[in-house]
Design an enzyme around this catalytic site. Structure first.
Site, PDB file in Angstrom:
ATOM      1  N   ASP A   1       0.741  -1.126  -0.123  1.00 41.52           N
ATOM      2  CA  ASP A   1      -0.025  -0.041   0.010  1.00 41.52           C
ATOM      3  C   ASP A   1       0.961   1.169   0.013  1.00 41.52           C
ATOM      4  O   ASP A   1       2.118   1.271  -0.027  1.00 41.52           O
ATOM      5  CB  ASP A   1      -0.875   0.097   1.171  1.00 41.52           C
ATOM      6  CG  ASP A   1      -2.144   0.896   0.990  1.00 41.52           C
ATOM      7  OD1 ASP A   1      -2.325   1.298  -0.100  1.00 41.52           O
ATOM      8  OD2 ASP A   1      -3.184   0.833   2.008  1.00 41.52           O
TER       9      ASP A   1
ATOM     10  N   HIS B   1      -9.942  -1.940  -7.661  1.00 42.99           N
ATOM     11  CA  HIS B   1     -10.239  -1.062  -6.603  1.00 42.99           C
ATOM     12  C   HIS B   1      -9.430   0.424  -7.014  1.00 42.99           C
ATOM     13  O   HIS B   1     -10.007   1.216  -6.923  1.00 42.99           O
ATOM     14  CB  HIS B   1      -9.602  -1.544  -5.303  1.00 42.99           C
ATOM     15  CG  HIS B   1      -9.446  -0.893  -4.425  1.00 42.99           C
ATOM     16  ND1 HIS B   1     -10.470   0.058  -3.534  1.00 42.99           N
ATOM     17  CD2 HIS B   1      -8.292  -0.283  -3.546  1.00 42.99           C
ATOM     18  CE1 HIS B   1     -10.149   0.868  -2.688  1.00 42.99           C
ATOM     19  NE2 HIS B   1      -8.863   0.623  -2.844  1.00 42.99           N
TER      20      HIS B   1
HETATM   21 FE1  N7H Z   1      -7.572   1.967  -1.114  1.00 39.88          FE
HETATM   22  N1  N7H Z   1      -5.661  -2.524  -0.155  1.00 39.88           N
HETATM   23  O1  N7H Z   1      -4.885  -2.518   0.539  1.00 39.88           O
HETATM   24  O2  N7H Z   1      -6.446  -3.591  -0.410  1.00 39.88           O
HETATM   25  N2  N7H Z   1      -6.130   0.806  -1.826  1.00 39.88           N
HETATM   26  N3  N7H Z   1      -7.977   0.492   0.357  1.00 39.88           N
HETATM   27  N4  N7H Z   1      -9.069   2.834  -0.325  1.00 39.88           N
HETATM   28  N5  N7H Z   1      -7.239   3.125  -2.504  1.00 39.88           N
HETATM   29  C1  N7H Z   1      -5.078   1.270  -2.581  1.00 39.88           C
HETATM   30  O3  N7H Z   1      -1.809   2.423  -5.183  1.00 39.88           O
HETATM   31  C2  N7H Z   1      -7.192  -0.840   0.383  1.00 39.88           C
HETATM   32  C3  N7H Z   1     -10.046   2.480   0.489  1.00 39.88           C
HETATM   33  C4  N7H Z   1      -7.962   4.216  -2.842  1.00 39.88           C
HETATM   34  O4  N7H Z   1      -3.778   6.356  -7.330  1.00 39.88           O
HETATM   35  C5  N7H Z   1      -4.204   0.071  -3.058  1.00 39.88           C
HETATM   36  O5  N7H Z   1      -0.872   3.032  -3.307  1.00 39.88           O
HETATM   37  C6  N7H Z   1      -7.966  -1.539   1.504  1.00 39.88           C
HETATM   38  C7  N7H Z   1     -10.945   3.535   0.789  1.00 39.88           C
HETATM   39  C8  N7H Z   1      -7.361   5.057  -3.644  1.00 39.88           C
HETATM   40  O6  N7H Z   1      -4.051   4.449  -8.450  1.00 39.88           O
HETATM   41  C9  N7H Z   1      -4.553  -0.974  -2.196  1.00 39.88           C
HETATM   42  C10 N7H Z   1      -8.722  -0.512   2.021  1.00 39.88           C
HETATM   43  C11 N7H Z   1     -10.795   4.488  -0.529  1.00 39.88           C
HETATM   44  C12 N7H Z   1      -6.334   4.557  -4.160  1.00 39.88           C
HETATM   45  C13 N7H Z   1      -5.718  -0.436  -1.179  1.00 39.88           C
HETATM   46  C14 N7H Z   1      -8.963   0.311   1.038  1.00 39.88           C
HETATM   47  C15 N7H Z   1      -9.739   4.098  -0.870  1.00 39.88           C
HETATM   48  C16 N7H Z   1      -6.181   3.317  -3.302  1.00 39.88           C
HETATM   49  C17 N7H Z   1      -2.878   0.206  -3.911  1.00 39.88           C
HETATM   50  C18 N7H Z   1      -9.979  -0.906   3.112  1.00 39.88           C
HETATM   51  C19 N7H Z   1     -11.596   5.502  -0.629  1.00 39.88           C
HETATM   52  C20 N7H Z   1      -4.853   5.145  -5.064  1.00 39.88           C
HETATM   53  C21 N7H Z   1      -1.705   0.850  -3.447  1.00 39.88           C
HETATM   54  C22 N7H Z   1      -9.685  -2.040   4.219  1.00 39.88           C
HETATM   55  C23 N7H Z   1     -12.933   5.572  -0.560  1.00 39.88           C
HETATM   56  C24 N7H Z   1      -5.469   4.276  -6.495  1.00 39.88           C
HETATM   57  C25 N7H Z   1      -1.339   2.208  -4.081  1.00 39.88           C
HETATM   58  C26 N7H Z   1      -4.575   5.012  -7.425  1.00 39.88           C
HETATM   59  C27 N7H Z   1      -4.995   2.428  -3.393  1.00 39.88           C
HETATM   60  C28 N7H Z   1      -6.146  -1.380  -0.472  1.00 39.88           C
HETATM   61  C29 N7H Z   1      -9.825   1.520   1.272  1.00 39.88           C
HETATM   62  C30 N7H Z   1      -8.982   4.738  -2.223  1.00 39.88           C
HETATM   63  C31 N7H Z   1      -3.773  -2.099  -2.204  1.00 39.88           C
HETATM   64  C32 N7H Z   1      -7.513  -2.823   2.219  1.00 39.88           C
HETATM   65  C33 N7H Z   1     -12.192   3.354   1.615  1.00 39.88           C
HETATM   66  C34 N7H Z   1      -7.676   6.751  -4.015  1.00 39.88           C
END
Ligand code: N7H
Length: 449
Positions: free
Chosen positions: A167, A304
């Site tokens: 992440d 996602h």
């Molecule tokens: Fe997410 N994960 O670890 O599974 N998220 N996220 N997220 N997320 C991202 O690119 C995760 C949540 C965004 O710019 C990555 O840095 C998990 C919410 C946004 O390409 C991973 C949960 C919201 C991005 C995860 C969770 C977002 C992003 C890739 C909850 C907004 C950037 C790592 C438990 C409403 C996208 C990375 C981009 C990336 C995970 C929640 C948003 C691995 C587990 C609630 C904007």
């Protein structure tokens, strides 16, 4: 340029320590609190400037933020110009966020959370020592409403969240502050900082250089997620069963566990690419000779990372709906018993997930928008040949119902119209609150006595 000694450190670059305590408090004596805030607490608050170089970083970084109830308790009557903040997160619970209220931690559903201290360090002992110092200074003017201890995962899993994915790779760069890496979006500071260029809302002057912090305690059902991947593994004949399970997970996320983007590494993981900051964010879902409205041979529309940051799926690229993420995992590793049963323990001490933190200057354009209008909206990303379905990681069926089946398309590269039904939520919201993270100037001159 931005005044980096005035902006709290977590907002633009994150405190990035292995331990971070979120200490939610109730103000019980406003006068005493306000007088200690300016004298004793302010010197402990870590501005952005201190985090930029290792030798100026404090042992424990400290940030503070207030809910609307907290500002009310301090007698601050100015309207900060954000209805989501003013009404509090509980007001968004079902219809906007799709949470089931019964899953909310009672403290978040109650009225006692006035603010939060974010305490980040290398060890829990350091964090606890700083918490004691803060409590001594505040001398009984606050009480604990709730707390959540975040911690990086151990060993090789450091930097990975509980499902196993790296992440913290993609965050926006801010004009006049950061030098962008290849592929990184460069955005106006006013999308994240009130009163800066690009913030179009009228604010009280003291709110300048503050930011809204959306906090969420998001439980992750890791054994259930892993079992789902195995049970629904894809069927690429060149891959083993394990690799086909990994492939499904990567396509749901849009990145491999290593962090390699599926858009650039569609069928096999590429750890070298993943580890290279010059390459690991350098994609925008377009490929010469492929039509972006139909092509899911690279990244699924429902992934996602694509649902929450669609990059060139908007033309011109969207500039309004962005957040800076600064969360940290919480809770222990999955136990052998949980792994063997494929079921998360109901023991509260074994709860694990993401202490999610998102900064923005407008919550209804930022976190709440991404969750409601993108993640939870089956038709988003618009204009595609096949409707994507809701976000397979964080989407909910909406209206506060847990475990409403999600029906993302595009996950199977051999048949993008095939729908893989997901009957359970792998991420369960335990609630949260919206906070305002003020500038150091505002802490000194407006919030203190
Ligand atoms: Fe997410 N994960 O670890 O599974 N998220 N996220 N997220 N997320 C991202 O690119 C995760 C949540 C965004 O710019 C990555 O840095 C998990 C919410 C946004 O390409 C991973 C949960 C919201 C991005 C995860 C969770 C977002 C992003 C890739 C909850 C907004 C950037 C790592 C438990 C409403 C996208 C990375 C981009 C990336 C995970 C929640 C948003 C691995 C587990 C609630 C904007």
């Amino acid at each position: 340029g931005l005044n980096l000694t005035n902006i709290q450190g977590d907002i633009l670059i994150g405190m990035k320590k292995n331990k971070e305590l979120f200490f939610f408090f109730t103000i019980v004596n406003s006068t005493s609190f306000r007088s200690q805030l300016g004298s004793g607490i302010l010197p402990l608050i870590t501005p952005t400037s201190q985090l930029l170089a290792v030798d100026t970083q404090p042992t424990t970084a400290v940030n503070i933020a207030f809910s609307q109830r907290g500002l009310n308790a301090l007698g601050i009557t100015d309207d900060l110009g954000d209805t989501a903040f003013t009404n509090g997160q509980i007001d968004n619970v079902a219809t906007i966020l799709g949470d089931e209220t019964s899953n909310w931690e009672p403290a978040f559903a109650g009225t006692g959370i006035h603010g939060v201290f974010l305490l980040a360090s290398d060890t829990i002992d350091n964090v606890n020592a700083t918490l004691s110092q803060v409590q001594n200074i505040l001398n009984g003017s606050i009480t604990e409403a709730y707390s959540l201890q975040g911690q990086a995962r151990p060993g090789d899993e450091q930097g990975h969240e509980h499902f196993g994915f790296m992440d913290g790779i993609s965050n926006p760069a801010v004009t006049g502050f950061s030098t962008p890496l290849p592929g990184q979006q460069v955005l106006d500071p006013g999308l994240f900082l009130l009163g800066e260029s690009g913030d179009l809302v009228s604010r009280p002057s003291w709110a300048q250089d503050g930011s809204f912090l959306a906090f969420r305690q998001l439980q992750q059902r890791v054994p259930e997620f892993n079992a789902f991947l195995v049970d629904n593994a894809l069927s690429n004949p060149n891959l083993t069963a394990d690799q086909n399970a990994e492939l499904l997970g990567a396509r749901m996320m849009g990145r491999w566990k290593s962090g390699a983007p599926v858009d650039l590494a569609p069928t096999v993981d590429d750890p070298v690419l993943a580890a290279d900051p010059q390459q690991n964010n350098n994609f925008n879902y377009t490929h010469p000779g492929f039509d972006e409205a139909t092509d899911q041979t690279h990244c699924p529309f429902s992934a996602h990372v694509r649902k929450t940051n669609p990059r060139s799926d908007f033309n011109p690229e969207d500039t309004a709906n962005h957040i800076i993420r600064a969360g940290i995992p919480y809770g222990p590793e999955v136990t052998d018993a949980e792994n063997a049963s494929n079921v998360s323990s109901t023991d509260p001490s074994l709860e694990r997930g993401l202490a999610f933190v998102a900064y923005q200057s407008d919550i209804n354009n930022g976190f709440a928008f991404l969750q409601q209008n993108w993640a939870n909206n089956a038709n988003f990303i618009f204009g595609k040949a096949t409707p994507p379905g809701i976000d397979p990681i964080i989407g909910t069926g909406g209206l506060g119902q847990a475990d409403v089946p999600r029906t993302p398309s595009g996950l199977d590269p051999s048949d993008p119209t095939r729908i893989i039904t997901i009957n359970q939520d792998f991420v369960v919201s335990r609630g949260g609150e919206y906070f305002f993270s003020p500038s150091l100037f505002a802490i000194q001159n407006t919030l203190s006595l």
